[in-house]
Design an enzyme around this catalytic site. Structure first.
Site, PDB file in Angstrom:
ATOM      1  N   GLU A  54     -18.088 -15.727 -22.250  1.00 53.03           N
ATOM      2  CA  GLU A  54     -17.091 -16.361 -23.110  1.00 53.03           C
ATOM      3  C   GLU A  54     -15.903 -16.760 -22.236  1.00 53.03           C
ATOM      4  O   GLU A  54     -15.287 -15.904 -21.620  1.00 53.03           O
ATOM      5  CB  GLU A  54     -16.627 -15.409 -24.214  1.00 53.03           C
ATOM      6  CG  GLU A  54     -17.732 -14.925 -25.135  1.00 53.03           C
ATOM      7  CD  GLU A  54     -18.425 -13.660 -24.655  1.00 53.03           C
ATOM      8  OE1 GLU A  54     -17.877 -12.951 -23.778  1.00 53.03           O
ATOM      9  OE2 GLU A  54     -19.526 -13.385 -25.142  1.00 53.03           O
ATOM     10  N   TYR A 101     -29.670   1.153 -25.012  1.00 47.46           N
ATOM     11  CA  TYR A 101     -29.606  -0.091 -25.794  1.00 47.46           C
ATOM     12  C   TYR A 101     -31.012  -0.504 -26.231  1.00 47.46           C
ATOM     13  O   TYR A 101     -31.229  -0.901 -27.376  1.00 47.46           O
ATOM     14  CB  TYR A 101     -28.954  -1.189 -24.950  1.00 47.46           C
ATOM     15  CG  TYR A 101     -28.597  -2.423 -25.739  1.00 47.46           C
ATOM     16  CD1 TYR A 101     -27.409  -2.490 -26.454  1.00 47.46           C
ATOM     17  CD2 TYR A 101     -29.439  -3.526 -25.768  1.00 47.46           C
ATOM     18  CE1 TYR A 101     -27.065  -3.621 -27.185  1.00 47.46           C
ATOM     19  CE2 TYR A 101     -29.111  -4.663 -26.493  1.00 47.46           C
ATOM     20  CZ  TYR A 101     -27.929  -4.702 -27.202  1.00 47.46           C
ATOM     21  OH  TYR A 101     -27.602  -5.821 -27.923  1.00 47.46           O
TER      22      TYR A 101
END
Length: 188
Positions: free
Chosen positions: A137, A170
């Site tokens: 980002e 994860y």
């Protein structure tokens, strides 16, 4: 959590595909000229931005809602350079694909070359056993258009080793961004 060195990064890239494609040294120049550095550094790895971008736009009067994200809020661009509109942001991805070991947490920090121009790179931590292309980002904090370059360095990954292996990684919990390829939009 000790930070991992260039030796460890090279060893893990070669033996466990920690990073692919992998650059074992710091690159500052290519046949086409000087570039913003990428590759292995003393205690980290400088990643490159791929040539795929999603530029945020308000032409469709979208509301930014992370629980109900409207992809019409972006314009797709494939190019060697991306211009970020003033006070706006762009999503991109790394050239590199990562496979994070179970005992490692990876933190991403923006490069000072971009930060000094008002361009901030934000990436959440790469958790144990996450793998994929990293979605980047870029925020342009200035009142002017800002330029980012594909296939050049944009951020540095730091690898931190835990003193013990986590109970649930994860991958174990079925993280929603596991194995992502390309620029990945928010998933609720």
């Amino acid at each position: 959590m000790p930070i991992k060195s260039d030796k460890w990064i090279r060893r893990m890239a070669e033996s466990h595909q920690l990073i692919y494609p992998f650059e074992p040294k710091q690159v500052r120049e290519t046949p086409s000229g000087k570039v913003i550095s990428y590759g292995t550094s003393s205690y980290g790895y400088d990643v490159r931005c791929a040539d795929e971008f999603k530029i945020f736009t308000n032409i469709n009067a979208s509301i930014v809602d992370p629980k109900n994200f409207d992809p019409n809020g972006f314009i797709d661009l494939k190019a060697n350079v991306c211009i970020i509109p003033p006070n706006s942001f762009v999503l991109a991805r790394t050239v590199e694909y990562f496979k994070i070991p179970r005992n490692i947490l990876t933190i991403c920090l923006g490069k000072s070359t971009y930060a000094r121009c008002g361009i901030i790179v934000n990436v959440t931590p790469l958790e144990p056993e996450w793998e994929g292309h990293v979605t980047l980002e870029f925020s342009n904090t200035t009142n002017l258009p800002a330029k980012i370059y594909a296939n050049e360095g944009v951020a540095q990954m730091l690898f931190l080793e835990s003193d013990e292996v986590c109970d649930i990684s994860y991958k174990d919990r079925g993280g929603k961004y596991q194995g992502q390829k390309g620029v990945t939009l928010p998933v609720a």
